[in-house]
Scaffold this motif. Structure first.
Motif, short mmCIF file in Angstrom:
data_model
loop_
_atom_site.label_atom_id
_atom_site.label_comp_id
_atom_site.label_asym_id
_atom_site.label_seq_id
_atom_site.Cartn_x
_atom_site.Cartn_y
_atom_site.Cartn_z
N UNK A 89 0.81 -1.20 0.00
CA UNK A 89 0.00 0.00 0.00
C UNK A 89 0.85 1.26 0.00
N UNK A 90 2.12 1.11 0.37
CA UNK A 90 3.05 2.24 0.44
C UNK A 90 4.08 2.10 -0.68
N UNK A 91 4.19 3.14 -1.50
CA UNK A 91 5.09 3.11 -2.65
C UNK A 91 6.54 2.88 -2.23
N UNK A 92 6.98 3.47 -1.14
CA UNK A 92 8.38 3.34 -0.69
C UNK A 92 8.73 1.88 -0.39
N UNK A 114 -5.81 -0.59 -10.02
CA UNK A 114 -6.92 0.35 -9.86
C UNK A 114 -7.28 0.58 -8.39
N UNK A 115 -6.98 -0.38 -7.52
CA UNK A 115 -7.29 -0.24 -6.09
C UNK A 115 -6.20 0.54 -5.34
N UNK A 116 -5.14 0.89 -6.02
CA UNK A 116 -4.08 1.68 -5.39
C UNK A 116 -2.94 0.86 -4.82
N UNK A 117 -2.95 -0.47 -5.00
CA UNK A 117 -1.84 -1.30 -4.52
C UNK A 117 -0.68 -1.22 -5.49
N UNK A 118 0.51 -1.17 -4.92
CA UNK A 118 1.74 -1.19 -5.72
C UNK A 118 2.19 -2.63 -5.84
#
Length: 157
Positions: A89-92, A114-118
């Motif tokens: 969930x966190x890009x870093x 689309x759900x925002x998961x990386x």
């Protein structure tokens, strides 16, 4: 009052001799029971068989692939089929795993669904069977890492 409690606990102890007596009694009962040994014999049958034909070798079993609409975030070389080895969930955190994989020699990249998961991808391929083989090789190379054993294939829309 403390003396009463100490006396109560010390009087409740079972002695070793009581355990020994119970064990001896159980052992005697076991020895007194008759030992019955049974043997089962299967009937003997004769059959004639036709010559055995070797089955055709199937290249590989069907490979499960998840389909998602993803967009490129970092790395290079996004193709149709990808080996997903992590989701964050966190890009870093995703970038940290991508850097680690690149250090091991993988062409890793990060995409976002689309759900925002990386999604962290260890490799991307044009062909489904090539991607499946690479996923199996990745799992074998990282057999000690339980998280990497969950690697799966992604088909991008």
């Amino acid at each position: 009052m403390g003396l009463c409690i100490a006396l109560a606990f010390s009087s409740c102890k079972s002695s070793e001799s009581a355990y020994k007596k119970a064990y001896e009694k159980a052992k005697q009962q076991e020895l007194a029971e008759p030992q019955v040994e049974t043997t089962t014999v299967a009937p003997v049958t004769t059959t004639t068989t036709a010559p055995v034909q070797t089955p055709k070798v199937v290249e590989s079993a069907p490979v499960n692939v998840r389909t998602e609409n993803v967009s490129w975030v970092s790395g290079a070389g996004l193709k149709d089929y990808s080996i997903v080895v992590g989701a964050f969930g966190v890009k870093a955190n995703a970038e940290g795993l991508r850097a680690r994989l690149e250090g091991e020699g993988y062409k890793a990249l990060v995409v976002q669904n689309a759900q925002g998961l990386y999604r962290v991808i260890a490799g991307s391929y044009d062909d489904r069977s090539e991607a499946a083989k690479a996923r199996d090789a990745f799992k074998a190379a990282h057999s000690g890492n339980e998280d990497f054993q969950k690697a799966w294939l992604l088909y991008r829309q």
